[in-house]
Design an enzyme around this catalytic site. Structure first.
Site, PDB file in Angstrom:
ATOM      1  N   GLU A   1      41.075  66.900  24.985  1.00 18.89           N
ATOM      2  CA  GLU A   1      39.675  67.028  25.415  1.00 18.89           C
ATOM      3  C   GLU A   1      38.873  67.642  24.262  1.00 18.89           C
ATOM      4  O   GLU A   1      39.294  68.646  23.679  1.00 18.89           O
ATOM      5  CB  GLU A   1      39.631  67.939  26.644  1.00 18.89           C
ATOM      6  CG  GLU A   1      38.239  68.204  27.174  1.00 18.89           C
ATOM      7  CD  GLU A   1      38.269  69.138  28.406  1.00 18.89           C
ATOM      8  OE1 GLU A   1      39.354  69.374  28.991  1.00 18.89           O
ATOM      9  OE2 GLU A   1      37.193  69.650  28.758  1.00 18.89           O
TER      10      GLU A   1
ATOM     11  N   ARG B   1      28.001  79.063  26.410  1.00 16.75           N
ATOM     12  CA  ARG B   1      26.764  78.493  26.942  1.00 16.75           C
ATOM     13  C   ARG B   1      26.594  78.897  28.413  1.00 16.75           C
ATOM     14  O   ARG B   1      27.086  79.926  28.826  1.00 16.75           O
ATOM     15  CB  ARG B   1      26.796  76.964  26.740  1.00 16.75           C
ATOM     16  CG  ARG B   1      26.901  76.573  25.260  1.00 16.75           C
ATOM     17  CD  ARG B   1      26.926  75.076  25.067  1.00 16.75           C
ATOM     18  NE  ARG B   1      25.683  74.467  25.512  1.00 16.75           N
ATOM     19  CZ  ARG B   1      25.495  73.150  25.677  1.00 16.75           C
ATOM     20  NH1 ARG B   1      26.501  72.325  25.395  1.00 16.75           N
ATOM     21  NH2 ARG B   1      24.349  72.670  26.088  1.00 16.75           N
TER      22      ARG B   1
ATOM     23  N   HIS C   1      34.986  68.968  22.917  1.00 15.16           N
ATOM     24  CA  HIS C   1      33.565  69.280  23.126  1.00 15.16           C
ATOM     25  C   HIS C   1      32.971  69.671  21.788  1.00 15.16           C
ATOM     26  O   HIS C   1      33.578  70.464  21.055  1.00 15.16           O
ATOM     27  CB  HIS C   1      33.387  70.434  24.114  1.00 15.16           C
ATOM     28  CG  HIS C   1      33.919  70.115  25.466  1.00 15.16           C
ATOM     29  ND1 HIS C   1      33.233  69.324  26.354  1.00 15.16           N
ATOM     30  CD2 HIS C   1      35.089  70.443  26.061  1.00 15.16           C
ATOM     31  CE1 HIS C   1      33.954  69.193  27.449  1.00 15.16           C
ATOM     32  NE2 HIS C   1      35.094  69.846  27.295  1.00 15.16           N
TER      33      HIS C   1
ATOM     34  N   PRO D   1      28.643  60.838  29.347  1.00 13.42           N
ATOM     35  CA  PRO D   1      27.191  60.669  29.463  1.00 13.42           C
ATOM     36  C   PRO D   1      26.382  61.457  28.442  1.00 13.42           C
ATOM     37  O   PRO D   1      26.723  62.584  28.093  1.00 13.42           O
ATOM     38  CB  PRO D   1      26.896  61.178  30.882  1.00 13.42           C
ATOM     39  CG  PRO D   1      28.067  62.017  31.258  1.00 13.42           C
ATOM     40  CD  PRO D   1      29.246  61.417  30.547  1.00 13.42           C
ATOM     41  N   ASN D   2      25.334  60.811  28.000  1.00 12.34           N
ATOM     42  CA  ASN D   2      24.334  61.367  27.070  1.00 12.34           C
ATOM     43  C   ASN D   2      24.814  61.467  25.630  1.00 12.34           C
ATOM     44  O   ASN D   2      24.036  61.809  24.739  1.00 12.34           O
ATOM     45  CB  ASN D   2      23.810  62.734  27.548  1.00 12.34           C
ATOM     46  CG  ASN D   2      23.199  62.641  28.935  1.00 12.34           C
ATOM     47  OD1 ASN D   2      22.334  61.794  29.152  1.00 12.34           O
ATOM     48  ND2 ASN D   2      23.648  63.448  29.870  1.00 12.34           N
TER      49      ASN D   2
ATOM     50  N   ARG E   1      19.546  64.220  20.437  1.00 14.81           N
ATOM     51  CA  ARG E   1      19.629  65.067  21.632  1.00 14.81           C
ATOM     52  C   ARG E   1      19.944  66.519  21.247  1.00 14.81           C
ATOM     53  O   ARG E   1      20.964  66.768  20.591  1.00 14.81           O
ATOM     54  CB  ARG E   1      20.767  64.520  22.494  1.00 14.81           C
ATOM     55  CG  ARG E   1      21.192  65.400  23.614  1.00 14.81           C
ATOM     56  CD  ARG E   1      22.548  64.988  24.175  1.00 14.81           C
ATOM     57  NE  ARG E   1      22.860  65.793  25.329  1.00 14.81           N
ATOM     58  CZ  ARG E   1      24.075  65.977  25.811  1.00 14.81           C
ATOM     59  NH1 ARG E   1      25.106  65.380  25.238  1.00 14.81           N
ATOM     60  NH2 ARG E   1      24.273  66.733  26.856  1.00 14.81           N
TER      61      ARG E   1
ATOM     62  N   ASN F   1      35.724  63.114  25.172  1.00  8.66           N
ATOM     63  CA  ASN F   1      34.668  64.102  25.399  1.00  8.66           C
ATOM     64  C   ASN F   1      33.988  63.654  26.696  1.00  8.66           C
ATOM     65  O   ASN F   1      33.143  62.751  26.685  1.00  8.66           O
ATOM     66  CB  ASN F   1      33.662  64.132  24.243  1.00  8.66           C
ATOM     67  CG  ASN F   1      32.606  65.217  24.476  1.00  8.66           C
ATOM     68  OD1 ASN F   1      32.489  65.745  25.587  1.00  8.66           O
ATOM     69  ND2 ASN F   1      31.848  65.532  23.442  1.00  8.66           N
TER      70      ASN F   1
ATOM     71  N   TYR G   1      23.991  70.001  19.192  1.00  9.49           N
ATOM     72  CA  TYR G   1      24.914  68.884  18.911  1.00  9.49           C
ATOM     73  C   TYR G   1      24.813  68.323  17.490  1.00  9.49           C
ATOM     74  O   TYR G   1      25.584  67.440  17.121  1.00  9.49           O
ATOM     75  CB  TYR G   1      24.700  67.767  19.942  1.00  9.49           C
ATOM     76  CG  TYR G   1      24.954  68.235  21.367  1.00  9.49           C
ATOM     77  CD1 TYR G   1      26.230  68.608  21.763  1.00  9.49           C
ATOM     78  CD2 TYR G   1      23.924  68.324  22.294  1.00  9.49           C
ATOM     79  CE1 TYR G   1      26.470  69.055  23.063  1.00  9.49           C
ATOM     80  CE2 TYR G   1      24.151  68.762  23.592  1.00  9.49           C
ATOM     81  CZ  TYR G   1      25.434  69.139  23.970  1.00  9.49           C
ATOM     82  OH  TYR G   1      25.676  69.581  25.241  1.00  9.49           O
TER      83      TYR G   1
ATOM     84  N   ALA H   1      29.186  66.044  30.519  1.00 12.55           N
ATOM     85  CA  ALA H   1      28.920  66.795  31.761  1.00 12.55           C
ATOM     86  C   ALA H   1      29.941  66.500  32.855  1.00 12.55           C
ATOM     87  O   ALA H   1      30.153  67.333  33.751  1.00 12.55           O
ATOM     88  CB  ALA H   1      27.510  66.489  32.249  1.00 12.55           C
TER      89      ALA H   1
END
Ligand code: DQA
Length: 156
Positions: A102, A111, A104, A14-15, A22, A78, A27, A81
């Site tokens: 995975e 963070r 990111h 998502p996103n 964004r 990825n 990012y 969230a």
């Protein structure tokens, strides 16, 4: 006879469709479209077929993971969230039993505290985080190498 190419499925959660606009300080300014174009070129160089999907919906990602069974050789994901929330995506990946990395873009350990736990990391072959878009390219290179190693191993 020409051998079938190995297939890698790239899943973005998502996103990530909003990459480029964004939270650019986290990012970066590369759009998902540009990232995918460059990854496809890299996949071509590696003689890999790259199939990609992005969704904001958990059930869509789960269904994509289910359909990967017996078709896809390796997954790069990825989960965005959903990394921090989705036992359902974890279960889906365990059910199909395809090795995955995975990724990111940001360093999830630097963070908010809630980002430092992922439900997927311990069942992944490895995690790349904090390297920006480069993380996807390292994941692709590693996946290609592992698939090649597996083929060589099988031939022996
Ligand atoms: C992300 C990190 C997640 O915590 C976040 O929810 C994302 C993107 C990353 O690529 O850095 O959407 O997975």
């Amino acid at each position: 006879m020409k051998k079938n190419k190995m297939k890698i499925l790239l899943i973005n959660g998502p996103n990530l469709n909003l990459l480029g606009t964004r939270e650019t300080s986290i990012y970066g300014k590369t759009t998902l479209k540009n990232l995918l174009n460059d990854l496809r070129k890299e996949a071509d160089n590696l003689n890999i077929e790259l199939i990609d999907t992005q969704s904001n919906a958990e059930h869509v990602l789960i269904e994509k993971i289910h359909t990967a069974k017996d078709i896809i050789n390796y997954i790069i994901i990825n989960p965005a969230a959903f990394s921090h929330t989705s036992i359902a995506i974890r279960d889906a990946l365990m059910a199909i039993d395809i090795p995955f990395i995975e990724v990111h873009i940001s360093n999830i350990y630097a963070r908010e505290h809630f980002r430092s736990h992922s439900w997927l990391s311990d069942i992944s072959q490895g995690v790349i985080c904090g390297l920006g878009m480069d993380g996807y390219f390292w994941a692709l290179k590693t996946a290609a190498k592992r698939l090649l190693d597996m083929q060589i191993y099988k031939k022996k």
